[in-house]
Design a protein around this motif. Structure first.
Motif, PDB file in Angstrom:
ATOM      1  N   ARG B 362       0.899  -1.194   0.215  1.00  0.00           N
ATOM      2  CA  ARG B 362       0.434   0.443   0.464  1.00  0.00           C
ATOM      3  C   ARG B 362       0.973   1.194  -0.141  1.00  0.00           C
ATOM      4  O   ARG B 362       0.657   2.333  -0.313  1.00  0.00           O
ATOM      5  N   SER B 363       2.302   1.578   1.214  1.00  0.00           N
ATOM      6  CA  SER B 363       2.633   3.081   0.976  1.00  0.00           C
ATOM      7  C   SER B 363       4.079   2.804  -0.528  1.00  0.00           C
ATOM      8  O   SER B 363       3.854   3.083  -0.660  1.00  0.00           O
ATOM      9  N   GLU B 364       3.778   1.328  -1.060  1.00  0.00           N
ATOM     10  CA  GLU B 364       4.753   1.556  -2.535  1.00  0.00           C
ATOM     11  C   GLU B 364       4.237   2.107  -3.056  1.00  0.00           C
ATOM     12  O   GLU B 364       4.559   2.814  -4.103  1.00  0.00           O
ATOM     13  N   ILE B 365       3.108   1.977  -3.406  1.00  0.00           N
ATOM     14  CA  ILE B 365       2.253   2.712  -4.480  1.00  0.00           C
ATOM     15  C   ILE B 365       1.423   3.859  -4.273  1.00  0.00           C
ATOM     16  O   ILE B 365       0.115   3.743  -3.264  1.00  0.00           O
ATOM     17  N   GLN B 366       1.570   5.164  -4.555  1.00  0.00           N
ATOM     18  CA  GLN B 366       0.710   6.664  -3.881  1.00  0.00           C
ATOM     19  C   GLN B 366       0.135   6.802  -5.186  1.00  0.00           C
ATOM     20  O   GLN B 366       0.621   6.426  -6.339  1.00  0.00           O
ATOM     21  N   VAL B 367      -0.669   7.419  -5.442  1.00  0.00           N
ATOM     22  CA  VAL B 367      -1.480   8.461  -6.150  1.00  0.00           C
ATOM     23  C   VAL B 367      -1.774   9.705  -6.034  1.00  0.00           C
ATOM     24  O   VAL B 367      -2.527   9.998  -4.693  1.00  0.00           O
ATOM     25  N   VAL B 368      -1.824  10.477  -7.326  1.00  0.00           N
ATOM     26  CA  VAL B 368      -2.165  12.005  -7.280  1.00  0.00           C
ATOM     27  C   VAL B 368      -3.206  12.009  -7.963  1.00  0.00           C
ATOM     28  O   VAL B 368      -2.981  11.929  -8.924  1.00  0.00           O
ATOM     29  N   PHE B 369      -4.107  12.970  -7.740  1.00  0.00           N
ATOM     30  CA  PHE B 369      -5.696  12.860  -8.643  1.00  0.00           C
ATOM     31  C   PHE B 369      -4.998  14.311  -9.334  1.00  0.00           C
ATOM     32  O   PHE B 369      -4.968  14.839  -8.895  1.00  0.00           O
ATOM     33  N   GLN B 370      -6.062  14.774 -10.397  1.00  0.00           N
ATOM     34  CA  GLN B 370      -6.152  15.753 -11.271  1.00  0.00           C
ATOM     35  C   GLN B 370      -6.692  16.655 -10.588  1.00  0.00           C
ATOM     36  O   GLN B 370      -6.324  17.504 -10.673  1.00  0.00           O
ATOM     37  N   ASP B 371      -7.866  16.316 -10.301  1.00  0.00           N
ATOM     38  CA  ASP B 371      -8.694  16.751  -9.236  1.00  0.00           C
ATOM     39  C   ASP B 371      -8.301  17.555  -7.579  1.00  0.00           C
ATOM     40  O   ASP B 371      -8.224  17.183  -7.068  1.00  0.00           O
ATOM     41  N   ALA B 439       1.257  11.805  -1.435  1.00  0.00           N
ATOM     42  CA  ALA B 439       1.566  11.010  -1.769  1.00  0.00           C
ATOM     43  C   ALA B 439       3.056  10.916  -1.536  1.00  0.00           C
ATOM     44  O   ALA B 439       3.933   9.338  -1.382  1.00  0.00           O
ATOM     45  N   ILE B 440       4.399  10.936  -1.476  1.00  0.00           N
ATOM     46  CA  ILE B 440       5.228  10.674  -1.169  1.00  0.00           C
ATOM     47  C   ILE B 440       5.677  10.719   0.594  1.00  0.00           C
ATOM     48  O   ILE B 440       6.475  10.415   0.616  1.00  0.00           O
ATOM     49  N   ALA B 441       4.416  11.124   0.880  1.00  0.00           N
ATOM     50  CA  ALA B 441       4.801  10.541   2.380  1.00  0.00           C
ATOM     51  C   ALA B 441       5.310   9.394   3.131  1.00  0.00           C
ATOM     52  O   ALA B 441       6.468   9.094   3.994  1.00  0.00           O
ATOM     53  N   LEU B 442       4.888   8.315   2.476  1.00  0.00           N
ATOM     54  CA  LEU B 442       4.765   7.087   2.971  1.00  0.00           C
ATOM     55  C   LEU B 442       6.347   6.944   1.811  1.00  0.00           C
ATOM     56  O   LEU B 442       6.475   5.414   2.206  1.00  0.00           O
ATOM     57  N   GLU B 443       7.316   7.038   0.965  1.00  0.00           N
ATOM     58  CA  GLU B 443       8.412   6.814   1.156  1.00  0.00           C
ATOM     59  C   GLU B 443       7.621   5.775  -0.019  1.00  0.00           C
ATOM     60  O   GLU B 443       8.784   4.901  -0.120  1.00  0.00           O
ATOM     61  N   PRO B 444       7.006   5.643  -1.267  1.00  0.00           N
ATOM     62  CA  PRO B 444       6.910   4.991  -2.271  1.00  0.00           C
ATOM     63  C   PRO B 444       7.343   5.073  -2.763  1.00  0.00           C
ATOM     64  O   PRO B 444       8.236   5.481  -3.217  1.00  0.00           O
ATOM     65  N   SER B 445       7.616   3.270  -3.234  1.00  0.00           N
ATOM     66  CA  SER B 445       8.161   3.369  -4.491  1.00  0.00           C
ATOM     67  C   SER B 445       7.687   3.931  -6.081  1.00  0.00           C
ATOM     68  O   SER B 445       8.585   4.430  -7.118  1.00  0.00           O
ATOM     69  N   LEU B 446       6.094   4.006  -6.646  1.00  0.00           N
ATOM     70  CA  LEU B 446       5.671   4.399  -7.870  1.00  0.00           C
ATOM     71  C   LEU B 446       4.683   5.867  -7.214  1.00  0.00           C
ATOM     72  O   LEU B 446       3.988   5.184  -6.013  1.00  0.00           O
ATOM     73  N   VAL B 447       4.658   6.864  -7.432  1.00  0.00           N
ATOM     74  CA  VAL B 447       3.842   7.586  -8.158  1.00  0.00           C
ATOM     75  C   VAL B 447       2.701   7.236  -8.640  1.00  0.00           C
ATOM     76  O   VAL B 447       3.608   7.677 -10.026  1.00  0.00           O
ATOM     77  N   VAL B 448       1.806   6.731  -9.098  1.00  0.00           N
ATOM     78  CA  VAL B 448       0.773   7.708 -10.450  1.00  0.00           C
ATOM     79  C   VAL B 448       0.263   8.703  -9.847  1.00  0.00           C
ATOM     80  O   VAL B 448      -0.529   9.369  -8.881  1.00  0.00           O
ATOM     81  N   ALA B 449       0.552   9.378 -11.070  1.00  0.00           N
ATOM     82  CA  ALA B 449      -0.076  11.006 -11.331  1.00  0.00           C
ATOM     83  C   ALA B 449      -1.277  10.452 -12.835  1.00  0.00           C
ATOM     84  O   ALA B 449      -0.624  10.393 -13.034  1.00  0.00           O
ATOM     85  N   ASP B 450      -2.382  10.855 -12.050  1.00  0.00           N
ATOM     86  CA  ASP B 450      -3.468  11.128 -12.995  1.00  0.00           C
ATOM     87  C   ASP B 450      -4.023  12.504 -13.416  1.00  0.00           C
ATOM     88  O   ASP B 450      -4.425  13.748 -12.764  1.00  0.00           O
ATOM     89  N   GLU B 451      -2.949  12.644 -14.292  1.00  0.00           N
ATOM     90  CA  GLU B 451      -3.409  14.338 -14.594  1.00  0.00           C
ATOM     91  C   GLU B 451      -3.545  15.185 -13.896  1.00  0.00           C
ATOM     92  O   GLU B 451      -4.225  16.454 -13.704  1.00  0.00           O
ATOM     93  N   PRO B 452      -2.016  15.337 -13.649  1.00  0.00           N
ATOM     94  CA  PRO B 452      -2.191  15.863 -12.004  1.00  0.00           C
ATOM     95  C   PRO B 452      -1.804  17.353 -12.207  1.00  0.00           C
ATOM     96  O   PRO B 452      -1.932  18.468 -11.342  1.00  0.00           O
ATOM     97  N   VAL B 453      -1.379  17.967 -13.706  1.00  0.00           N
ATOM     98  CA  VAL B 453      -1.362  19.326 -13.903  1.00  0.00           C
ATOM     99  C   VAL B 453      -2.316  20.036 -14.147  1.00  0.00           C
ATOM    100  O   VAL B 453      -2.177  21.229 -14.924  1.00  0.00           O
ATOM    101  N   SER B 454      -3.419  19.653 -15.407  1.00  0.00           N
ATOM    102  CA  SER B 454      -4.250  19.816 -16.811  1.00  0.00           C
ATOM    103  C   SER B 454      -5.051  20.853 -16.185  1.00  0.00           C
ATOM    104  O   SER B 454      -5.576  21.606 -15.946  1.00  0.00           O
ATOM    105  N   ALA B 455      -5.791  20.850 -14.361  1.00  0.00           N
ATOM    106  CA  ALA B 455      -6.305  21.820 -13.589  1.00  0.00           C
ATOM    107  C   ALA B 455      -5.143  23.148 -13.166  1.00  0.00           C
ATOM    108  O   ALA B 455      -6.472  23.733 -12.626  1.00  0.00           O
TER     109      ALA B 455
END
Lengths: 319, 547
Positions: B362-371, B439-455
Motif C-alpha cells: 500500500r505504501s509503495e504505490i501512491q496516487v496524485v489525483f487530477q483535481d 503521496a510521497i509521505a510513506l516514501e513510495p516506489s511508485l506514484v501514479v499521477a493522473d493528470e496532475p497538472v491539467s487543472a
C-alpha cells in the motif's frame, strides 16, 4: 466564472487572522451573520427560557401545573375565566392555569422531540453510512428495510403500539413518554438513513475517499474521518428540519389521547381538551396558549434550519 | 473602425477589484486574444462589458459597440444586442446546453429570441447552421439531444447557436479548454473559418498562449486585473517586452515538442523492473440505447513495465482508458483479465479477492489525483491531511509525525505557514503540492499521477513539473504520469505509451516516439498541438525567464 467563485472564497477566508481561526469559528461567524439563523435562535431561546422558567412562574403565581382552582378560576356557571392578573392567560375547564400549563408543556414537547430526533439521527446516520459505503447485498437489504419501515402508517401504528403498552389490568407497562420517544424515533430514522446513504454513495467514489484508500486507511477510518465530517453539516440541518415535525407528532399523539397522559400538561392534550369541551369559545386563550407556543417552536426551528442550510450546505459554496 | 471597444474598464465585487482599467478594441474580421491565468480578470472584464455579471458587481468605464455606449443600458436593450449582434461561446458546452431539448430547438431559440421566423424557414436555417459548423448529416441529427453528442460536437452546436444571427462580434471564452487536443484543433479551425466567412470580429479568451497563436491578430496579456502587455500577435510571440509575457510563453511550450524534447542523453542503463502490467483487459457494463446491457471494453490487452526510478508517460484522449490503468495500478479497480505485479509479486488479478495489497505494498504505490479540489478533505487542515499517511501507515508517535509533516512540506517547497490552513485557503498549485506531499509521505516506489497538472495554470504547471523532476531525483521515485498533454509528457517522461481506445498503439522512449512517430494516431496527436504556425515561422530564442 472561476473568478466569481474565487471571490466568494476569499471573502470568507482572507487575511492571516482567519487563517489561524478554526473551521468551527468560521462557521459560527458565518451563522451569526445569517439573518434567519439569528431569528430562529431568538425564537427558540424564548421558548427554551419559558420552559426553564416554568417552575419559577408557577411559584410566582402560586399555581402548580396540575392544581385546580375551581373557586377562583371558574365562574359560577363553571366556565373558565379569561386572562386576569392572577391567571395571565386565563384558566382551563378544570380551573388550571393555562400559562403555567403551557410553559410546562414546552418542557414535555422538547423533552420528547429532542431525544427522539437525536436518537433517530444517530441510528439513521449510522445505518445510512454503513449501507451506502459497503453497498452490495447489505445496501439492498437496508434499502428494503427502509421501504418497509416507511410503508407503515404513523398514526395507526402509534395507536396500536401505545395500546399494547397496557397490561391486563389496564395499567401502563412503560412510561408513555418513553414509548412516544421510541415511536417517533422509529418513524424518523428512515429519513436520516436515506439522506445519509445518498450522500455517502456520492462521496464513496470521490478522489477524497480513494486518496484515503491508497494510503491504506481502514473502512472505519474512511467512514468516520473522511466521509462523516463532510456530510455532518447536511445531517445537522436535517435534524433541525425534522425536529419541528416530531414536535407536531408528539402533539398529535397527545391530542389523540395516547401520548402524554392527563393531567400532565402537553400542548397536544391541552389543544384536545379545548377542542373537545368547546370552551375555547368562552376562553380563547385555552386554545391560543398552547397553539401559539406550538407555532412559535415549530417556526423557530424551521427558521433556524433554513439559516443553517444557507451556511452549511456544501452545494452553496463549492470549491 | 473598431466594432467593439472598451476603455478604462473597472470591475469590482464589493471591496475586491477584479479588473482595473482595461482597454481594448477589436475590428471586424480580426481576432483579439485575451490571455491570462485564472483570477487575472480576463473573463470578468468581458462579462462585465456585456452586462453578464451578477448585480453584486460594479462595472465602470466605457464600452462602445458600433459607437454606442453599452454600460448603463437597460437590461432590455442589452438583451436585444446579446445573441443578435454579439454571439457567445463558453467553455463547457454540456452545462450550457439544455439536456431535455433537442439541439435543433436550442439553435432555433437563438433565432426566435430575436426574430419572427416561420417553422420551415427556421428548420432550413438551423440545418444550414449545423452544416456550417461541420456536423455531418444535419437532417438526421437536428432532433438529437445534447447527450448524444461528443464534447467537440456539443461545442459545434454552441457555435452554431452563437453565429445563428450572423453577429458582428463573437466572444469565445475558453471554448476549447475542456476538449481533447485533436478536437481542440478542429474547433479552432472551425472558429477561424467561420470568422472569415462572416467577417466578424472575435474576442478569444484563453489561459494558454499556444492555443491562441494560430488564430489571434492581436493579443492582450492580463494579470491581476491589469493589462500587462497589449500588442499585435507578431510582437507578443516574437519580441515580448514584459517578463510576465515571456514567462507565459516559456510555459506554453510553443513550437510543439521537437524543440523541447530533452537533449539526446546517453542511452540510460536498463532499469530494474518495478511494476509490470501484463495482458490487462477491463470493460464496464453500460446501457445500450434500447435498454439492454452493453459491455464497453475500456482496456484491451495492455502490457507494459515501469522500471525503478523511471518516469513513464501514458497519453491518450479522453475515453482512451488511461485513467482506468491508473486506477488498476493503484489497486482501486480490478482487471477482468491479466495481472499486475510489483517487484515480481502479483497483487491484482481477476476474481474475488484478486486484489491482494498488504500494508507494505500500500505504501509503495501512491496516487496524485487530477483535481486537488476534490481529493483533499475540505474539512481538515493541511497538517491533519499530511499527518494521515503516518497515522494510518506507521507506528510513529505524535512528535515524530509532526516533524515528518514539516519535512514533507519542505520537500514540496511549500511554506510551513500553510500547515494550519484548510484546502479552500490554498491556490490550485499549492493544493496540488499538498496532494503530492501526501503521496510521497510513506516514501513510495511508485506514484501514479493522473493528470496532475491539467487543472492548473500554465505557469503553475511548469513549476509542478519541475517539482516532480526534483522529487524523482531525490526520492528515487518512479512515476506513472497520465496526461492528455503531449507537451508536458515530452518534457517529463523517459518513456511514453500512447493509448487509443483501450489499445496501446505506440510505446518507447519519449524522444523517439514523439520525434519520429510511427503510428498514425501518435502522428495525429502531435499534429493537433496548437502553435504549429509559429513553429514554422521563425522560432524565438527559448525564453530565459522560465519562472
Amino acid at each position: 466564472m472561476a473568478e466569481v467563485h474565487a471571490l466568494a472564497g476569499t471573502e470568507v477566508f482572507e487575511g492571516r487572522r482567519d487563517v489561524v481561526r478554526s473551521y468551527g469559528s468560521l462557521v459560527i461567524g458565518a451563522l451569526l451573520r445569517e439573518k434567519s439563523f439569528r431569528a430562529g435562535v431568538i425564537i427558540i431561546a424564548f421558548v427554551a427560557v419559558g420552559a426553564m422558567l416554568a417552575p419559577a412562574v408557577a411559584w410566582l403565581l402560586g399555581h402548580g401545573p396540575t392544581e385546580q382552582f375551581r373557586d377562583t378560576a371558574l365562574t359560577e356557571m363553571g366556565l373558565p375565566t379569561g386572562p386576569t392578573l392572577e391567571f395571565p392567560l386565563g384558566a382551563d375547564g378544570n380551573g388550571r392555569d393555562v400559562l403555567v400549563r403551557t410553559l410546562y408543556g414546552a418542557r414535555v414537547s422538547l423533552a420528547i422531540a429532542i431525544p427522539a430526533t437525536t436518537l433517530a439521527m444517530i441510528i439513521g446516520t449510522a445505518i445510512g453510512l454503513v449501507s451506502g459505503f459497503l453497498g452490495g447485498r447489505i445496501d439492498r437489504i437496508v434499502s428494503q428495510g427502509i421501504d418497509i419501515a416507511l410503508s407503515f402508517p404513523f398514526i395507526v401504528t402509534a395507536l396500536s403500539l401505545l395500546t399494547l403498552n397496557r397490561g391486563a389490568d389496564g395499567k401502563v407497562l412503560v412510561a408513555p413518554s418513553l414509548v412516544v420517544v421510541l415511536i417517533i424515533t422509529l418513524f424518523s430514522w428512515t429519513y436520516f438513513a436515506r439522506l445519509t446513504r445518498g450522500l455517502v454513495l456520492v462521496l464513496r467514489r470521490s478522489p477524497l475517499v480513494e486518496a484515503a484508500q491508497t494510503i491504506g486507511a481502514s473502512k472505519a477510518h474512511i467512514i468516520l474521518r473522511e466521509i462523516l465530517p463532510n456530510i455532518a453539516p447536511v445531517i445537522l440541518v436535517y435534524w433541525a428540519v425534522q425536529l419541528p415535525t416530531n414536535i407536531v407528532a408528539e402533539a398529535t399523539l397527545s391530542f389523540l389521547g395516547v401520548g402524554v397522559q392527563a393531567p400532565e400538561p402537553s400542548w397536544g392534550t391541552m389543544i384536545a381538551e379545548a377542542q373537545r369541551s368547546s370552551l375555547y369559545q368562552v376562553q380563547p386563550w385555552f386554545l391560543l396558549g398552547p397553539g401559539i407556543a406550538l407555532f412559535l417552536t415549530v417556526a423557530g426551528f424551521n427558521t433556524l434550519s433554513a439559516g443553517l442550510r444557507n451556511v452549511l450546505d456544501p452545494r452553496r459554496h463549492s470549491g | 473602425m473598431a466594432i467593439f471597444s472598451v476603455a478604462g474598464l473597472h470591475v469590482a465585487f464589493g471591496m475586491s477589484k477584479v479588473v482595473q482599467g482595461v482597454s481594448f478594441a477589436v475590428e471586424p474580421g480580426k481576432t483579439l486574444a485575451i490571455v491570462g491565468e485564472s483570477g487575472s480578470g480576463k473573463s470578468a472584464s468581458l462579462l462585465g462589458a456585456t452586462g453578464l455579471l451578477p448585480p453584486a458587481a460594479t462595472v465602470s468605464g466605457s464600452v462602445l459597440h458600433k459607437g454606442e455606449q453599452l454600460l448603463g443600458l437597460p437590461a432590455r436593450e442589452m438583451r436585444k444586442r446579446r445573441g443578435a449582434e454579439i454571439g457567445f461561446i463558453f467553455q463547457d458546452p454540456l452545462s450550457n446546453l439544455h439536456p431535455l431539448k433537442t439541439i435543433g430547438e436550442q439553435i432555433g431559440e437563438a433565432v426566435t429570441a430575436h426574430r419572427r421566423v416561420g417553422r420551415t424557414e427556421l428548420r432550413e436555417l438551423v440545418l444550414g447552421l449545423l452544416a456550417d459548423v461541420g456536423i455531418r448529416n444535419p437532417a438526421a441529427r437536428i432532433n438529437d439531444y445534447p447527450r448524444q453528442f461528443s464534447g467537440g460536437m456539443r461545442q459545434r452546436v454552441m457555435i452554431a447557436a452563437a453565429i445563428a444571427l450572423n453577429p458582428g462580434l463573437i466572444i469565445a471564452d475558453e471554448p476549447t479548454t475542456a476538449l481533447d487536443v485533436t478536437v481542440q484543433a478542429s474547433i479552432l479551425d472551425l472558429l477561424k473559418r467561420i470568422q472569415q466567412d462572416h467577417g466578424a470580429a472575435m474576442i478569444f479568451v484563453s489561459h494558454d498562449l499556444a492555443v491562441v497563436s494560430d488564430i489571434a491578430d492581436d493579443v492582450l496579456v492580463m494579470r491581476s486585473g491589469q493589462v500587462v502587455e497589449q500588442s499585435s500577435a507578431r510582437v507578443i510571440y516574437h519580441a515580448p517586452r514584459q517578463a510576465y509575457t515571456q514567462e507565459l510563453l516559456g510555459a506554453a511550450r510553443l513550437g510543439g515538442l521537437a524543440a523541447r524534447a530533452p537533449e539526446p542523453l546517453p542511452p540510460p542503463p536498463p532499469k530494474p523492473n518495478l511494476l509490470s502490467i501484463s495482458g490487462v483487459w477491463r470493460s464496464f457494463a453500460g446501457r445500450s440505447r434500447v435498454g439492454g446491457r452493453l459491455i464497453r471494453p475500456v482496456l484491451q490487452d495492455v502490457s507494459f513495465d515501469i522500471g525503478e526510478n523511471e518516469i513513464v508517460g501514458l497519453v491518450g484522449e479522453s475515453g482512451s482508458g488511461k485513467s482506468t490503468i491508473g486506477r488498476l495500478v493503484a489497486g482501486l479497480d480490478q482487471p477482468d483479465e491479466g495481472k499486475l505485479s510489483m517487484r515480481e509479486r502479483v497483487y491484482s488479478r481477476p476474481g474475488p479477492g484478486g486484489i491482494d495489497i498488504d500494508r507494505q505494498l500500500r505504501s509503495e504505490i501512491q496516487v496524485v489525483f487530477q483535481d486537488p479540489y476534490a481529493s483533499l478533505n475540505p474539512r481538515r487542515r493541511v497538517r491533519s491531511i499530511l499527518a494521515e499517511p503516518f497515522i494510518v501507515g506507521t507506528q510513529l508517535d505524535a512528535v515524530a509525525i509532526r516533524r515528518r509533516v514539516q519535512e514533507l512540506v519542505l520537500d514540496v517547497e511549500l511554506n510551513e505557514d500553510l500547515l494550519d490552513r484548510f484546502p479552500a485557503q490554498l491556490s490550485g498549485g499549492q493544493r496540488q503540492r499538498v496532494a503530492i506531499a501526501r503521496a510521497i509521505a510513506l516514501e513510495p516506489s511508485l506514484v501514479v499521477a493522473d493528470e496532475p497538472v491539467s487543472a492548473l495554470d500554465v505557469t503553475t504547471q511548469v513549476k509542478i513539473i519541475r517539482l516532480l523532476q526534483t522529487l524523482r531525483e531525490r526520492k528515487k521515485l518512479s512515476l506513472l504520469f497520465i496526461s492528455h498533454d503531449l507537451g508536458v509528457v515530452s518534457e517529463l517522461c523517459d518513456r511514453v505509451i500512447v493509448l487509443d481506445k483501450g489499445l496501446a498503439v505506440d510505446a518507447g522512449e519519449t524522444a523517439k516516439v514523439f520525434g519520429a512517430p510511427r503510428h498514425p494516431y501518435t502522428r495525429k496527436l502531435i499534429d493537433a498541438i496548437p502553435g504549429k504556425s509559429l513553429q514554422e515561422s521563425t522560432m524565438p530564442q527559448k525564453v530565459a525567464a522560465h519562472g
